[in-house]
Design an enzyme around this catalytic site. Structure first.
Site, PDB file in Angstrom:
ATOM      1  N   TYR A 187      54.962   1.340  19.512  1.00 39.13           N
ATOM      2  CA  TYR A 187      54.508   1.958  20.906  1.00 39.13           C
ATOM      3  C   TYR A 187      55.128   1.408  21.995  1.00 39.13           C
ATOM      4  O   TYR A 187      55.871   2.015  22.710  1.00 39.13           O
ATOM      5  CB  TYR A 187      53.007   2.278  20.854  1.00 39.13           C
ATOM      6  CG  TYR A 187      52.917   3.189  22.100  1.00 39.13           C
ATOM      7  CD1 TYR A 187      52.771   4.276  22.146  1.00 39.13           C
ATOM      8  CD2 TYR A 187      52.475   2.585  23.277  1.00 39.13           C
ATOM      9  CE1 TYR A 187      52.472   5.277  23.157  1.00 39.13           C
ATOM     10  CE2 TYR A 187      52.117   3.268  24.412  1.00 39.13           C
ATOM     11  CZ  TYR A 187      52.360   4.675  24.405  1.00 39.13           C
ATOM     12  OH  TYR A 187      51.981   5.366  25.610  1.00 39.13           O
ATOM     13  N   SER A 208      55.255   3.984  29.747  1.00 36.36           N
ATOM     14  CA  SER A 208      53.897   3.296  29.936  1.00 36.36           C
ATOM     15  C   SER A 208      54.080   2.055  30.661  1.00 36.36           C
ATOM     16  O   SER A 208      54.985   1.378  30.240  1.00 36.36           O
ATOM     17  CB  SER A 208      53.104   3.527  28.759  1.00 36.36           C
ATOM     18  OG  SER A 208      52.051   2.620  28.622  1.00 36.36           O
TER      19      SER A 208
END
Length: 257
Positions: free
Chosen positions: A148, A138
């Site tokens: 994350y 990401s």
């Protein structure tokens, strides 16, 4: 005929990979937790494109689930030519509001499963002298975003490191770093997307087409959109303190895929 295995195949970017690869004539091994959705997806892709489809229900947050996929990737009689490690999720809430057990579950899916499945796939691919792995990271990998972002940064570093180690073997590895993509990903994390400008949203099918092109070109890192390429260039020169402030405002309430 080549075979591709996709984790998290029933929705979002994983489903887009399944559609594109099926249209290109790849047989598919579809991996997700929901058996019914897997079977429905497999039937639809088989009927539409005439390819062979195999379903494997597995939860990569469990050792048993990862074991099952690992075993399939190691099958020399039915080899997998392309692995797409797409499965992933985000937690709701800021750090300390999220149970540590949920953070550890994220690391198990984003890091441990990716490590184990990449290892199983590339070992078999190196023996054949060909194959490819796409690991979903990401653009959050390049920003301070807690567990994350850290897990996705690990995916990028791991993938590029392995790509270097396996250079010349015929096996290609690439970390794919998308931005905001309209999928079930944000819905599952109960994220509010109202504050995200419309121009920041990406189309999953176009993203996948760009990613497959980048893999064919031998790239080890793909940021498949000019807008995000520019943004990540800016991120590299921003002061870390300022970047941390911006990231915290969009972080878990509206982070990129």
């Amino acid at each position: 005929m080549t075979t591709s295995l996709i984790t998290g195949s029933t929705s979002g970017i994983g489903a887009a990979f399944a559609r594109q690869l099926a249209a290109d004539g790849h047989d598919l091994v579809l991996v997700a937790r929901d058996t019914k959705r897997l079977r429905d997806q497999a039937t639809g892709l088989h009927d539409r494109h005439g390819i062979k489809t195999e379903v494997l229900a597995a939860d990569l947050a469990t050792d048993g689930g990862t074991d099952a996929v690992e075993l399939r990737l190691a099958d020399r009689e039915n080899p997998v030519d392309l692995l797409v490690n797409n499965a992933g999720f985000a937690n709701k809430g800021p750090y300390l509001d999220v149970p540590v057990a949920d953070e550890l579950k994220m690391l198990k899916v984003h890091c441990e499963a990716v490590l184990r499945l990449t290892s199983a796939a590339t070992e078999a691919m190196r023996e054949r002298g060909r194959g490819g792995v796409i690991n979903l990271a990401s653009v959050a990998a390049f920003m301070p975003r807690g567990t994350y972002g850290a897990s996705k940064a690990w995916v990028v570093q791991f993938t590029q490191g392995v790509a270097k180690d396996l250079a010349g073997s015929g096996v290609r590895l690439m970390a794919l770093c998308p931005g905001f993509v309209r999928t079930e990903f944000h819905q599952r994390a109960e994220k509010s997307m109202d504050s995200i400008p419309s121009w920041m949203w990406l189309d999953a099918d176009k993203l996948v087409a760009a990613a497959l092109t980048d893999l064919a070109r031998g790239k080890s890192l793909s940021i498949p959109d000019p807008r995000y390429k520019v943004m990540m260039g800016v991120v590299k020169v921003l002061p870390r303190g300022l970047l941390g402030g911006v990231s915290s405002k969009t972080g878990r309430k509206g982070g990129p895929r």
